[in-house]
Design a protein around this motif. Sequence first.
Motif, PDB file in Angstrom:
ATOM      1  N   LYS A  58       0.796  -1.230   0.000  1.00  0.00           N
ATOM      2  CA  LYS A  58       0.000   0.000   0.000  1.00  0.00           C
ATOM      3  C   LYS A  58       0.824   1.273   0.000  1.00  0.00           C
ATOM      4  CE  LYS A  58      -0.737   0.324   5.035  1.00  0.00           C
ATOM      5  NZ  LYS A  58      -1.769   0.350   6.101  1.00  0.00           N
ATOM      6  N   MET A  59       2.139   1.181   0.192  1.00  0.00           N
ATOM      7  CA  MET A  59       2.965   2.394   0.261  1.00  0.00           C
ATOM      8  C   MET A  59       4.245   2.222  -0.536  1.00  0.00           C
ATOM      9  SD  MET A  59       4.347   2.053   4.244  1.00  0.00           S
ATOM     10  CE  MET A  59       2.705   1.874   4.921  1.00  0.00           C
ATOM     11  N   ASP A  60       4.743   3.349  -1.061  1.00  0.00           N
ATOM     12  CA  ASP A  60       6.044   3.370  -1.727  1.00  0.00           C
ATOM     13  C   ASP A  60       7.084   4.126  -0.910  1.00  0.00           C
ATOM     14  OD1 ASP A  60       5.448   1.865  -4.041  1.00  0.00           O
ATOM     15  OD2 ASP A  60       4.449   3.598  -4.933  1.00  0.00           O
ATOM     16  N   ALA A  61       6.650   4.882   0.080  1.00  0.00           N
ATOM     17  CA  ALA A  61       7.576   5.564   0.974  1.00  0.00           C
ATOM     18  C   ALA A  61       6.906   5.779   2.321  1.00  0.00           C
ATOM     19  CB  ALA A  61       8.027   6.902   0.392  1.00  0.00           C
ATOM     20  N   LEU A  62       7.700   5.615   3.390  1.00  0.00           N
ATOM     21  CA  LEU A  62       7.242   5.814   4.758  1.00  0.00           C
ATOM     22  C   LEU A  62       8.227   6.760   5.426  1.00  0.00           C
ATOM     23  CD1 LEU A  62       5.242   4.997   7.025  1.00  0.00           C
ATOM     24  CD2 LEU A  62       6.790   3.084   7.547  1.00  0.00           C
ATOM     25  N   LEU A  63       7.766   7.971   5.718  1.00  0.00           N
ATOM     26  CA  LEU A  63       8.633   9.045   6.210  1.00  0.00           C
ATOM     27  C   LEU A  63       8.600   9.132   7.731  1.00  0.00           C
ATOM     28  CD1 LEU A  63       8.303   9.737   3.209  1.00  0.00           C
ATOM     29  CD2 LEU A  63       8.038  12.137   3.853  1.00  0.00           C
ATOM     30  N   VAL A  64       9.752   9.435   8.332  1.00  0.00           N
ATOM     31  CA  VAL A  64       9.801   9.775   9.750  1.00  0.00           C
ATOM     32  C   VAL A  64       9.397  11.238   9.892  1.00  0.00           C
ATOM     33  CG1 VAL A  64      11.256  10.000  11.804  1.00  0.00           C
ATOM     34  CG2 VAL A  64      11.641   8.108  10.199  1.00  0.00           C
ATOM     35  N   LEU A  65       8.414  11.506  10.730  1.00  0.00           N
ATOM     36  CA  LEU A  65       7.874  12.847  10.916  1.00  0.00           C
ATOM     37  C   LEU A  65       8.104  13.314  12.343  1.00  0.00           C
ATOM     38  CD1 LEU A  65       4.412  12.390   9.183  1.00  0.00           C
ATOM     39  CD2 LEU A  65       6.508  13.287   8.161  1.00  0.00           C
ATOM     40  N   ALA A  66       8.513  14.572  12.477  1.00  0.00           N
ATOM     41  CA  ALA A  66       8.705  15.175  13.793  1.00  0.00           C
ATOM     42  C   ALA A  66       7.647  16.245  14.028  1.00  0.00           C
ATOM     43  CB  ALA A  66      10.087  15.799  13.896  1.00  0.00           C
ATOM     44  N   PRO A  67       7.052  16.291  15.221  1.00  0.00           N
ATOM     45  CA  PRO A  67       6.116  17.377  15.530  1.00  0.00           C
ATOM     46  C   PRO A  67       6.830  18.724  15.463  1.00  0.00           C
ATOM     47  CG  PRO A  67       5.917  15.596  17.134  1.00  0.00           C
ATOM     48  CD  PRO A  67       7.153  15.319  16.323  1.00  0.00           C
ATOM     49  N   THR A  68       6.257  19.675  14.762  1.00  0.00           N
ATOM     50  CA  THR A  68       6.913  20.976  14.600  1.00  0.00           C
ATOM     51  C   THR A  68       7.022  21.720  15.926  1.00  0.00           C
ATOM     52  OG1 THR A  68       4.771  21.926  13.994  1.00  0.00           O
ATOM     53  CG2 THR A  68       6.197  21.253  12.206  1.00  0.00           C
TER      54      THR A  68
ATOM     55  N   LEU B  27      13.736  15.081  -3.981  1.00  0.00           N
ATOM     56  CA  LEU B  27      12.833  14.012  -3.551  1.00  0.00           C
ATOM     57  C   LEU B  27      11.418  14.522  -3.319  1.00  0.00           C
ATOM     58  CD1 LEU B  27      14.670  11.622  -1.044  1.00  0.00           C
ATOM     59  CD2 LEU B  27      13.648  11.055  -3.261  1.00  0.00           C
ATOM     60  N   ASN B  28      11.272  15.820  -3.098  1.00  0.00           N
ATOM     61  CA  ASN B  28       9.929  16.374  -2.921  1.00  0.00           C
ATOM     62  C   ASN B  28       9.050  16.126  -4.142  1.00  0.00           C
ATOM     63  OD1 ASN B  28       9.646  17.640  -0.272  1.00  0.00           O
ATOM     64  ND2 ASN B  28      11.371  18.904  -0.924  1.00  0.00           N
ATOM     65  N   VAL B  29       9.664  16.059  -5.324  1.00  0.00           N
ATOM     66  CA  VAL B  29       8.900  15.739  -6.537  1.00  0.00           C
ATOM     67  C   VAL B  29       8.302  14.338  -6.406  1.00  0.00           C
ATOM     68  CG1 VAL B  29       9.034  15.375  -9.031  1.00  0.00           C
ATOM     69  CG2 VAL B  29      10.320  17.250  -7.968  1.00  0.00           C
ATOM     70  N   ILE B  30       9.100  13.414  -5.914  1.00  0.00           N
ATOM     71  CA  ILE B  30       8.629  12.042  -5.717  1.00  0.00           C
ATOM     72  C   ILE B  30       7.562  11.991  -4.634  1.00  0.00           C
ATOM     73  CG2 ILE B  30       9.319   9.700  -5.097  1.00  0.00           C
ATOM     74  CD1 ILE B  30      10.375  10.741  -7.827  1.00  0.00           C
ATOM     75  N   PHE B  31       7.791  12.712  -3.532  1.00  0.00           N
ATOM     76  CA  PHE B  31       6.799  12.716  -2.458  1.00  0.00           C
ATOM     77  C   PHE B  31       5.443  13.209  -2.972  1.00  0.00           C
ATOM     78  CE2 PHE B  31      10.340  13.457   0.934  1.00  0.00           C
ATOM     79  CZ  PHE B  31      10.747  12.142   0.779  1.00  0.00           C
ATOM     80  N   ASP B  32       5.464  14.264  -3.773  1.00  0.00           N
ATOM     81  CA  ASP B  32       4.192  14.800  -4.295  1.00  0.00           C
ATOM     82  C   ASP B  32       3.513  13.804  -5.241  1.00  0.00           C
ATOM     83  OD1 ASP B  32       4.393  17.134  -2.828  1.00  0.00           O
ATOM     84  OD2 ASP B  32       5.335  18.275  -4.448  1.00  0.00           O
ATOM     85  N   ARG B  33       4.291  13.105  -6.043  1.00  0.00           N
ATOM     86  CA  ARG B  33       3.715  12.070  -6.903  1.00  0.00           C
ATOM     87  C   ARG B  33       3.030  10.987  -6.063  1.00  0.00           C
ATOM     88  NH1 ARG B  33       8.091  10.291 -11.525  1.00  0.00           N
ATOM     89  NH2 ARG B  33       8.019  12.177 -12.831  1.00  0.00           N
ATOM     90  N   LEU B  34       3.700  10.576  -4.992  1.00  0.00           N
ATOM     91  CA  LEU B  34       3.153   9.510  -4.160  1.00  0.00           C
ATOM     92  C   LEU B  34       1.919   9.966  -3.400  1.00  0.00           C
ATOM     93  CD1 LEU B  34       6.414   7.850  -2.764  1.00  0.00           C
ATOM     94  CD2 LEU B  34       5.081   7.262  -4.799  1.00  0.00           C
ATOM     95  N   ILE B  35       1.891  11.235  -2.998  1.00  0.00           N
ATOM     96  CA  ILE B  35       0.685  11.772  -2.368  1.00  0.00           C
ATOM     97  C   ILE B  35      -0.493  11.660  -3.322  1.00  0.00           C
ATOM     98  CG2 ILE B  35      -0.434  13.913  -1.612  1.00  0.00           C
ATOM     99  CD1 ILE B  35       2.213  14.712  -0.319  1.00  0.00           C
ATOM    100  N   ALA B  36      -0.266  12.018  -4.581  1.00  0.00           N
ATOM    101  CA  ALA B  36      -1.335  11.960  -5.582  1.00  0.00           C
ATOM    102  C   ALA B  36      -1.857  10.535  -5.777  1.00  0.00           C
ATOM    103  CB  ALA B  36      -0.836  12.528  -6.909  1.00  0.00           C
ATOM    104  N   LYS B  37      -0.993   9.554  -5.556  1.00  0.00           N
ATOM    105  CA  LYS B  37      -1.387   8.159  -5.699  1.00  0.00           C
ATOM    106  C   LYS B  37      -1.887   7.553  -4.384  1.00  0.00           C
ATOM    107  CE  LYS B  37       2.128   7.240  -9.268  1.00  0.00           C
ATOM    108  NZ  LYS B  37       3.356   6.453  -9.576  1.00  0.00           N
ATOM    109  N   GLY B  38      -1.796   8.324  -3.288  1.00  0.00           N
ATOM    110  CA  GLY B  38      -2.180   7.798  -1.983  1.00  0.00           C
ATOM    111  C   GLY B  38      -1.197   6.789  -1.433  1.00  0.00           C
ATOM    112  N   ARG B  39       0.092   6.905  -1.836  1.00  0.00           N
ATOM    113  CA  ARG B  39       1.091   5.910  -1.437  1.00  0.00           C
ATOM    114  C   ARG B  39       2.251   6.510  -0.634  1.00  0.00           C
ATOM    115  NH1 ARG B  39       0.500   0.926  -3.396  1.00  0.00           N
ATOM    116  NH2 ARG B  39       2.728   0.459  -3.223  1.00  0.00           N
ATOM    117  N   LEU B  40       2.063   7.723  -0.091  1.00  0.00           N
ATOM    118  CA  LEU B  40       3.055   8.313   0.803  1.00  0.00           C
ATOM    119  C   LEU B  40       2.497   8.281   2.226  1.00  0.00           C
ATOM    120  CD1 LEU B  40       5.855   9.763   0.880  1.00  0.00           C
ATOM    121  CD2 LEU B  40       4.569  11.911   0.980  1.00  0.00           C
TER     122      LEU B  40
END
Length: 238
Positions: free
Chosen positions: A131-141, A195-208
């Motif tokens: 279901k995913m092509d990338a899984l990012l580590v996120l920090a609370p701002t 890589l932000n280009v890739i992240f945006d592509r994956l968002i559009a596909k629901g895979r980020l």
Amino acid sequence: MSGLSAMIFAAGRGTRMRPLTAITPKPLIEVFGKAMIDHVFTRLDDAGVKRYVVNVHYLADMIEVHVRRHAPGAVTISDERSGLLDTGGGLVKALPHLGDKPFIVANSDTFWLEGAFPTLRRVIDSFDPEKMDALLVLAPTVTAVGYDGRGDFQLETDGRLTRRREYTVAPFVYAGCAMMSPAALADPPGDVFSLNVIFDRLIAKGRLYGVRLDGLWLHVGTPRAIRDAERAIRASAA
């Protein structure tokens, strides 16, 4: 996951870290008595990474000598001396060395203090290539040390990511580390791209997707941020 590979981005010029980077590449600047890239190696070693690809450009010889000393025989250098490719282009160039399984990518200045559960272990265990092509580590701002930006992403209840809306502040910032599938880099937009280009592509596909950091992220981008990070490290050990 056996035979795990990782790409460490170490080719940047570190312009915001001047004057320290005049003679020392940013990955080799010390934080709390240890080169930045060695902090990253420690996290990745602990997560079970066995093979590394490190890209180089600025003061490349110094970085190459240092990383080969860290992991003799386990490091491949992706040479960008002739021209920087940005994160996306650099990763595409390195793909032949990373294998055909999901791999980890990390910035060479990625720092965090662990919480109750090791972050990269959670990322590896949570990665689902169905279901995913990338899984990012996120920090609370709101808790990130040394970070004063507007954040990057909204984290939905199912783990999917969406971009920060214009003129708003997002609750999460990309912490410079992720697990990715080679499929995420299919059909690259060119030789040099973020890589932000890739992240945006994956968002559009629901895979980020994203995983919230169970700890404290340290954003080390300037000389002053080094002091802030060291203060946080000392406080965590008290």
